[in-house]
Scaffold this active site. Structure first.
Site, PDB file in Angstrom:
ATOM      1  CE1 TYR A  40      88.192 -78.776  44.031  1.00 31.37           C
ATOM      2  CE2 TYR A  40      86.725 -76.962  44.608  1.00 31.37           C
ATOM      3  CZ  TYR A  40      87.088 -77.999  43.756  1.00 31.37           C
ATOM      4  OH  TYR A  40      86.331 -78.258  42.636  1.00 31.37           O
ATOM      5  N   PRO A  88      92.067 -72.702  36.118  1.00 33.00           N
ATOM      6  CG  PRO A  88      90.112 -72.981  34.894  1.00 33.00           C
ATOM      7  CD  PRO A  88      91.566 -73.353  34.903  1.00 33.00           C
ATOM      8  CG  ASN A  89      87.508 -70.833  39.160  1.00 31.79           C
ATOM      9  OD1 ASN A  89      87.320 -69.625  39.248  1.00 31.79           O
ATOM     10  ND2 ASN A  89      86.923 -71.582  38.244  1.00 31.79           N
ATOM     11  NE  ARG A 118      83.846 -82.402  43.409  1.00 30.69           N
ATOM     12  CZ  ARG A 118      84.358 -81.233  43.032  1.00 30.69           C
ATOM     13  NH1 ARG A 118      85.632 -81.144  42.688  1.00 30.69           N
ATOM     14  NH2 ARG A 118      83.595 -80.154  43.001  1.00 30.69           N
ATOM     15  CD  GLU A 152      94.163 -85.279  34.551  1.00 38.02           C
ATOM     16  OE1 GLU A 152      94.473 -86.163  33.708  1.00 38.02           O
ATOM     17  OE2 GLU A 152      92.995 -84.892  34.725  1.00 38.02           O
ATOM     18  CG  HIS A 206      92.023 -83.641  39.215  1.00 36.33           C
ATOM     19  ND1 HIS A 206      91.617 -82.528  38.516  1.00 36.33           N
ATOM     20  CD2 HIS A 206      92.346 -84.571  38.284  1.00 36.33           C
ATOM     21  CE1 HIS A 206      91.686 -82.784  37.229  1.00 36.33           C
ATOM     22  NE2 HIS A 206      92.132 -84.011  37.054  1.00 36.33           N
ATOM     23  CG  LEU A 207      93.661 -79.598  45.155  1.00 35.40           C
ATOM     24  CD1 LEU A 207      93.094 -78.194  45.105  1.00 35.40           C
ATOM     25  CD2 LEU A 207      94.717 -79.728  46.241  1.00 35.40           C
ATOM     26  CG  HIS A 261      86.045 -81.797  33.983  1.00 34.45           C
ATOM     27  ND1 HIS A 261      86.631 -82.974  34.371  1.00 34.45           N
ATOM     28  CD2 HIS A 261      86.095 -80.989  35.080  1.00 34.45           C
ATOM     29  CE1 HIS A 261      86.995 -82.893  35.640  1.00 34.45           C
ATOM     30  NE2 HIS A 261      86.688 -81.697  36.088  1.00 34.45           N
ATOM     31  CG  ASN A 304      94.394 -79.134  39.630  1.00 36.94           C
ATOM     32  OD1 ASN A 304      93.481 -79.350  38.818  1.00 36.94           O
ATOM     33  ND2 ASN A 304      94.184 -79.005  40.932  1.00 36.94           N
ATOM     34  NE  ARG A 364      86.948 -73.682  43.096  1.00 37.02           N
ATOM     35  CZ  ARG A 364      87.442 -74.457  42.151  1.00 37.02           C
ATOM     36  NH1 ARG A 364      88.759 -74.594  42.048  1.00 37.02           N
ATOM     37  NH2 ARG A 364      86.672 -75.081  41.315  1.00 37.02           N
TER      38      ARG A 364
HETATM   39  C1  DQA Z   1      89.855 -79.893  40.471  1.00 43.51           C
HETATM   40  C2  DQA Z   1      88.611 -80.706  40.109  1.00 43.51           C
HETATM   41  C3  DQA Z   1      87.855 -80.047  38.957  1.00 43.51           C
HETATM   42  O1  DQA Z   1      86.689 -80.814  38.642  1.00 43.51           O
HETATM   43  C4  DQA Z   1      87.407 -78.658  39.344  1.00 43.51           C
HETATM   44  O2  DQA Z   1      86.770 -78.014  38.258  1.00 43.51           O
HETATM   45  C5  DQA Z   1      88.511 -77.830  39.882  1.00 43.51           C
HETATM   46  C6  DQA Z   1      89.521 -78.440  40.750  1.00 43.51           C
HETATM   47  C7  DQA Z   1      90.567 -80.450  41.731  1.00 43.51           C
HETATM   48  O3  DQA Z   1      91.712 -80.085  41.951  1.00 43.51           O
HETATM   49  O4  DQA Z   1      89.969 -81.214  42.494  1.00 43.51           O
HETATM   50  O5  DQA Z   1      88.538 -76.618  39.685  1.00 43.51           O
HETATM   51  O6  DQA Z   1      90.781 -79.973  39.393  1.00 43.51           O
END
Ligand code: DQA
Length: 144
Positions: free
Chosen positions: A23, A10-11, A107, A98, A100-101, A80, A74, A18
């Site tokens: 990111y 998501p997102n 964080r 897995e 993550h950017l 979480h 991702n 964003r």
């Molecule tokens: C993320 C890190 C997550 O905590 C966050 O909710 C995201 C992006 C990252 O790519 O850094 O939406 O997965």
């Protein structure tokens, strides 16, 4: 040719606008283009998808069995929270990378736990777009 499924949660469709300070400025389309270029060099084929719906992601993971050789994921915020995505990844028994950017460990504390990590062969975080390319390399290392 080996096949890698690249799943975005998501997102991530909002990348580019964003929180670019976290990111980066690349859009998801930019990341997809870089992944496609990388895949050519790895002699792999990729399918690249994004969803804001947990259940849709679970279904894609289930369908990967027999159709893909590895999953790069991702899971975004679902990392979480989602026992369902973790369970689906455990069920398909494929190499899972897995990504993550951002460096989730630098964080908020609630981002430090990823359920998905419990089903992942390995985790790459904090390298922005480059992390996806490293993840594809990691996935391909399971094929040799
Ligand atoms: C993320 C890190 C997550 O905590 C966050 O909710 C995201 C992006 C990252 O790519 O850094 O939406 O997965």
């Amino acid at each position: 040719m080996h096949r890698i499924l690249v799943i975005n949660g998501p997102n991530l469709n909002m990348l580019g606008t964003r929180q670019p300070e976290i990111y980066g400025a690349d859009t998801l389309a930019d990341i997809e283009a870089a992944c496609r270029e990388k895949a050519v060099g790895l002699n792999a084929e990729i399918e690249f998808c994004q969803s804001n719906y947990e259940g849709e992601i679970v279904t894609w993971i289930q369908q990967a069995r027999g159709n893909f050789d590895a999953i790069v994921i991702n899971p975004a915020a679902y990392s979480h929270t989602s026992v369902a995505i973790m369970d689906a990844l455990l069920a398909v028994d494929l190499p899972v990378i897995e990504v993550h950017l951002s460096n989730i460990h630098r964080r908020d504390e609630f981002r430090h736990l990823s359920y998905v990590s419990k089903a992942a062969s390995g985790v790459i975080c904090g390298f922005g777009k480059q992390g996806y390319l490293l993840a594809l390399e990691a996935a391909a290392s399971f094929f040799r």
